[in-house]
Design an enzyme around this catalytic site. Structure first.
Site, PDB file in Angstrom:
ATOM      1  N   LYS A   1      -4.351  -4.103  -0.909  1.00 25.04           N
ATOM      2  CA  LYS A   1      -4.231  -2.723  -0.436  1.00 25.04           C
ATOM      3  C   LYS A   1      -4.103  -1.794  -1.629  1.00 25.04           C
ATOM      4  O   LYS A   1      -3.258  -2.005  -2.519  1.00 25.04           O
ATOM      5  CB  LYS A   1      -2.952  -2.604   0.389  1.00 25.04           C
ATOM      6  CG  LYS A   1      -3.147  -2.244   1.845  1.00 25.04           C
ATOM      7  CD  LYS A   1      -1.766  -2.059   2.455  1.00 25.04           C
ATOM      8  CE  LYS A   1      -1.813  -1.722   3.891  1.00 25.04           C
ATOM      9  NZ  LYS A   1      -0.470  -1.494   4.432  1.00 25.04           N
TER      10      LYS A   1
HETATM   11  O1  G3P Z   1       1.833  -0.344   6.807  1.00 29.90           O
HETATM   12  C1  G3P Z   1       1.248   0.914   6.994  1.00 29.90           C
HETATM   13  C2  G3P Z   1       1.729   1.666   8.210  1.00 29.90           C
HETATM   14  O2  G3P Z   1       1.411   0.945   9.372  1.00 29.90           O
HETATM   15  C3  G3P Z   1       3.137   2.138   8.144  1.00 29.90           C
HETATM   16  O3  G3P Z   1       3.620   2.574   9.382  1.00 29.90           O
HETATM   17  O4  G3P Z   1       5.474   3.247  10.858  1.00 29.90           O
HETATM   18  O5  G3P Z   1       5.842   3.196   8.387  1.00 29.90           O
HETATM   19  O6  G3P Z   1       4.420   4.944   9.420  1.00 29.90           O
HETATM   20  P1  G3P Z   1       4.898   3.543   9.500  1.00 29.90           P
END
Ligand code: G3P
Length: 216
Positions: free
Chosen positions: A83
């Site tokens: 990533k």
């Molecule tokens: O890992 C990337 C993303 O899915 C993060 O989600 O919930 O931390 O905004 P969030």
């Protein structure tokens, strides 16, 4: 639609895998930090559970260092996807990595043009963050619609990975639009099959069955 779990927790990953619903895993530095384990060992453990793509994120911010990290992470297992952040340095690193055959997931995507750019440069996956856009009063799902349209217009093979999904309706909406993948935290995953009428219905069936005195 493929289901990825957005976690670095081995128990959660095993549980989703055992249900036959795990198509891959995404991690990020925040999720890895929560587990308090050595990063590469953890990624290796995750790759032993699933044969699907496992995203591991670099923490460098300059192209050369990102590429070094990417090459290193790729050595952990053949299903590791690296990533990279969607910055100028990240895009330069994407170019080098994709030329070398390293599968890349471009993350922190918040607008359609970023998705177009990373597809042009060869990203295998593009991760727009729905929930975080909703958090600041924008329509996160519109971003998924826009990216789907752009990718279909030009036939880009980049997989649209809807990230930052916060509840089952996010998963349903992303599926209706045609996101290739939805990555979700374990608490969202556990809500996918839950409906109160399922529980009430089962309770009723079992109590009626009990009245017959028959054995299962
Ligand atoms: O890992 C990337 C993303 O899915 C993060 O989600 O919930 O931390 O905004 P969030």
């Amino acid at each position: 639609m493929k289901f990825f779990l957005d976690t670095a927790n081995l128990d959660q990953i095993k549980a989703a895998h055992d249900m036959g619903l795990l198509d891959g895993v995404t991690t990020n530095p925040s999720l890895v930090a929560k587990e308090g384990k050595d990063f590469k060992t953890l990624v290796n453990e995750i790759c032993k559970i699933t044969a699907g793509p496992v995203s591991a994120e670099v923490v460098s911010t300059e192209c050369e260092a990102m590429v070094r990290e990417a090459r290193d992470l790729r050595k952990i297992a053949s299903n590791v996807v690296v990533k990279l952040p969607t910055t100028a340095e990240g895009i330069k690193a994407l170019k080098i990595c994709s030329t070398e055959g390293i599968s890349i997931n471009m993350t922190l995507v918040f607008q359609p043009i970023q998705a177009l750019i990373v597809a042009k440069v060869g990203a295998a996956f593009c991760s727009p963050f729905i929930g975080r856009l909703d958090d600041v009063g924008e329509d996160g799902m519109q971003l998924i619609r826009d990216i789907r349209l752009i990718y279909d217009n030009y036939g880009f093979p980049t997989q649209l990975l809807a990230a930052s999904l916060r509840h089952p309706m996010h998963v349903v909406e992303a599926a209706k639009i045609g996101a290739d993948i939805g990555t979700m935290p374990y608490d969202v995953f556990q809500k996918l099959w839950k409906h109160p009428l399922t529980d009430i219905g089962l309770e009723r069936f079992l109590s009626d069955w009990k009245k017959t005195g028959a054995k299962p």
